[in-house]
Scaffold this motif. Structure first.
Motif, PDB file in Angstrom:
ATOM      1  N   LYS A   1      17.876  10.133 -37.753  1.00 38.34           N
ATOM      2  CA  LYS A   1      17.691   9.329 -38.974  1.00 38.34           C
ATOM      3  C   LYS A   1      18.559   9.860 -40.115  1.00 38.34           C
ATOM      4  N   TYR A   2      18.605  11.186 -40.284  1.00 37.17           N
ATOM      5  CA  TYR A   2      19.358  11.763 -41.407  1.00 37.17           C
ATOM      6  C   TYR A   2      20.841  11.414 -41.321  1.00 37.17           C
ATOM      7  N   GLY A   3      21.398  11.417 -40.114  1.00 37.79           N
ATOM      8  CA  GLY A   3      22.799  11.054 -39.970  1.00 37.79           C
ATOM      9  C   GLY A   3      23.058   9.624 -40.383  1.00 37.79           C
ATOM     10  N   PHE A   4      22.142   8.715 -39.978  1.00 33.23           N
ATOM     11  CA  PHE A   4      22.358   7.297 -40.268  1.00 33.23           C
ATOM     12  C   PHE A   4      22.125   6.953 -41.732  1.00 33.23           C
ATOM     13  N   ILE A   5      21.204   7.653 -42.403  1.00 35.15           N
ATOM     14  CA  ILE A   5      20.912   7.269 -43.789  1.00 35.15           C
ATOM     15  C   ILE A   5      21.767   8.011 -44.813  1.00 35.15           C
ATOM     16  N   TYR A   6      22.394   9.154 -44.413  1.00 38.24           N
ATOM     17  CA  TYR A   6      22.934  10.015 -45.473  1.00 38.24           C
ATOM     18  C   TYR A   6      24.268  10.689 -45.175  1.00 38.24           C
ATOM     19  N   ASP A   7      24.575  10.891 -43.889  1.00 37.97           N
ATOM     20  CA  ASP A   7      25.703  11.795 -43.610  1.00 37.97           C
ATOM     21  C   ASP A   7      26.400  11.387 -42.317  1.00 37.97           C
ATOM     22  N   HIS A   8      27.503  10.670 -42.445  1.00 40.08           N
ATOM     23  CA  HIS A   8      28.270  10.216 -41.273  1.00 40.08           C
ATOM     24  C   HIS A   8      28.771  11.407 -40.461  1.00 40.08           C
ATOM     25  N   ASP A   9      29.190  12.480 -41.140  1.00 41.32           N
ATOM     26  CA  ASP A   9      29.680  13.660 -40.426  1.00 41.32           C
ATOM     27  C   ASP A   9      28.578  14.277 -39.558  1.00 41.32           C
ATOM     28  N   PHE A  10      27.346  14.252 -40.055  1.00 35.15           N
ATOM     29  CA  PHE A  10      26.222  14.785 -39.281  1.00 35.15           C
ATOM     30  C   PHE A  10      25.962  13.907 -38.059  1.00 35.15           C
ATOM     31  N   TYR A  11      26.069  12.595 -38.227  1.00 35.12           N
ATOM     32  CA  TYR A  11      25.962  11.684 -37.081  1.00 35.12           C
ATOM     33  C   TYR A  11      27.023  12.033 -36.035  1.00 35.12           C
ATOM     34  N   THR A  12      28.236  12.277 -36.486  1.00 35.65           N
ATOM     35  CA  THR A  12      29.320  12.633 -35.562  1.00 35.65           C
ATOM     36  C   THR A  12      28.999  13.932 -34.827  1.00 35.65           C
TER      37      THR A  12
ATOM     38  N   LEU B   1      20.926  24.321 -32.594  1.00 31.60           N
ATOM     39  CA  LEU B   1      19.569  24.127 -33.083  1.00 31.60           C
ATOM     40  C   LEU B   1      19.445  24.501 -34.556  1.00 31.60           C
ATOM     41  N   ILE B   2      19.966  25.670 -34.912  1.00 28.87           N
ATOM     42  CA  ILE B   2      19.893  26.102 -36.310  1.00 28.87           C
ATOM     43  C   ILE B   2      20.657  25.129 -37.202  1.00 28.87           C
ATOM     44  N   HIS B   3      21.809  24.637 -36.707  1.00 33.93           N
ATOM     45  CA  HIS B   3      22.600  23.722 -37.535  1.00 33.93           C
ATOM     46  C   HIS B   3      21.865  22.407 -37.773  1.00 33.93           C
ATOM     47  N   ILE B   4      21.307  21.795 -36.728  1.00 33.55           N
ATOM     48  CA  ILE B   4      20.679  20.476 -36.933  1.00 33.55           C
ATOM     49  C   ILE B   4      19.412  20.596 -37.778  1.00 33.55           C
ATOM     50  N   ILE B   5      18.672  21.700 -37.629  1.00 36.29           N
ATOM     51  CA  ILE B   5      17.475  21.878 -38.450  1.00 36.29           C
ATOM     52  C   ILE B   5      17.866  22.134 -39.896  1.00 36.29           C
ATOM     53  N   ALA B   6      18.828  23.046 -40.105  1.00 38.75           N
ATOM     54  CA  ALA B   6      19.241  23.374 -41.466  1.00 38.75           C
ATOM     55  C   ALA B   6      19.842  22.158 -42.168  1.00 38.75           C
ATOM     56  N   ARG B   7      20.708  21.427 -41.466  1.00 36.43           N
ATOM     57  CA  ARG B   7      21.340  20.260 -42.107  1.00 36.43           C
ATOM     58  C   ARG B   7      20.306  19.178 -42.416  1.00 36.43           C
ATOM     59  N   SER B   8      19.358  18.965 -41.521  1.00 39.28           N
ATOM     60  CA  SER B   8      18.293  17.993 -41.778  1.00 39.28           C
ATOM     61  C   SER B   8      17.493  18.404 -43.013  1.00 39.28           C
ATOM     62  N   CYS B   9      17.163  19.695 -43.093  1.00 43.27           N
ATOM     63  CA  CYS B   9      16.406  20.193 -44.246  1.00 43.27           C
ATOM     64  C   CYS B   9      17.224  20.077 -45.529  1.00 43.27           C
ATOM     65  N   GLU B  10      18.536  20.356 -45.441  1.00 38.04           N
ATOM     66  CA  GLU B  10      19.401  20.243 -46.622  1.00 38.04           C
ATOM     67  C   GLU B  10      19.424  18.815 -47.144  1.00 38.04           C
TER      68      GLU B  10
END
Length: 360
Positions: free
Chosen positions: A188-199, A216-225
């Protein structure tokens, strides 16, 4: 360890993400001016795994901690279960400076937070989320609640924790399905806020599903950010924060119609996101390609795209009980592109009903 700050002025706090956070947790509690009595709220799934070890940490920090165990499952997010917890808090002599610790998934976090927000008009609250879903979603942002027979999260408050500790060692005991349900919110976070995260999610699918530490640490941290950024700009959902509800209007209705027993929250949200993307396409906001990309990524992460055994008319009626409905108008969070959403209030009934049929 990664530290993600949530900036809310005097209510600011940190999210600690990493492995083996014992020393960090002990140091945090030692530094606070809390009363010595504490209450750990957990459930029947998590208690045998981690309750005693967390209690031991609090003992080392100088606290007399008691453990309250609720039945696992969404049904425990109720006023009746809340009353039993108030009774335990009173019997154990908690006061206004006694911390309440939520040790568990989203149900435990929402319920424990509701207790902390309302017991003696508010006591210190600390989150220790044990599921991926709770780590990336419900433990961040301070929305606490219990359910009502007529709808989910209708009785609650905005109440921020004073810290969130995400010990990734606890991920090792999560069933595969629980990983996928958390990934519903991550996507959800990639689609609503961050195209790079979706990629990133599309390019690292196997590392994520295999729980590789770096991924794991990256996807959790980026989601939290992302969530922290949104919450810091709109703590009480006056505007921007509503974008976090993408997929939730239909998702909550699906959960209610299946009695919270068929789909985990992230699974229902995944189906809801498919519905929201199809509705966005029908309104001419996005191309079919964006819908297809969403469906493909969700399917690759072992998430459902359609709901079984639901009545379309009942789903339609349920969405009007959603918290995001104002004056009978549903605030639909819709896609304009990957990484960009908008909110529409006047979506034609015909298109909504068509979309509901397509996700059942």
């Amino acid at each position: 360890m990664r530290i993600v700050p949530v900036n809310l002025n005097e209510k600011s706090y940190n999210i600690y993400i990493g492995h083996n956070l014992e020393t960090t947790i002990i140091d945090f509690f030692k530094a606070q001016k809390y009363s010595q009595k504490a209450l750990i709220i957990t459930d029947t799934n998590i208690a045998p795994l981690y309750a005693d070890s967390v209690k031991d940490l609090l003992t080392k920090a100088g606290f007399n901690a008691k453990i309250a165990i609720i039945p696992a499952g969404e049904q425990s997010k109720s006023l009746s279960v809340a009353e039993t917890l108030y009774t335990q808090a009173i019997e154990q002599g908690l006061d206004r400076k006694s911390p309440i610790i939520a040790l568990g998934g989203g149900v435990v976090g929402d319920l424990a937070g509701f207790i902390a927000a309302t017991f003696m008009r508010g006591v210190p609250f600390i989150q220790m989320p044990t599921s991926l879903l709770a780590q990336v979603d419900s433990s961040v942002g301070g929305k606490v609640a219990v359910n009502h027979a007529l709808g989910k999260n209708l009785i609650g408050a905005f109440y921020q924790p004073q810290a969130v500790f995400m010990d990734l060692e606890m991920m090792k005991t999560l069933p595969t399905r629980e990983i996928s349900t958390g990934l519903g919110e991550v996507i959800k976070y990639g689609f609503i806020y961050d195209h790079d995260f979706y990629t990133y999610l599309t390019e690292h699918q196997q590392e994520i599903l295999q729980l590789k530490p770096e991924a794991l640490i990256h996807i959790i941290a980026r989601s939290c950010e992302i969530k922290a950024d949104v919450v810091s700009k709109d703590e009480c959902e006056a505007g921007l924060r509503a974008i976090l509800n993408f997929g939730h209007t239909l998702g909550h209705a699906i959960e209610k119609e299946t009695n919270y027993a068929v789909y985990n929250h992230g699974e229902a949200v995944a189906i809801g996101m498919v519905g929201a993307s199809k509705l966005s396409f029908k309104l001419g906001l996005i191309s079919q390609d964006v819908v297809d990309k969403m469906c493909q990524l969700l399917a690759n992460m072992n998430l459902p795209l359609k709901a079984k055994n639901c009545d379309a008319q009942k789903i339609y009626q349920d969405i009007f009980h959603d918290k995001k409905t104002v004056n009978g108008k549903i605030n639909w969070v819709l896609l304009e592109d990957i990484g960009k959403v908008c909110i529409k209030k006047d979506v034609p009934e015909k298109l909504v009903k068509e979309t509901i049929l397509e996700i059942l």
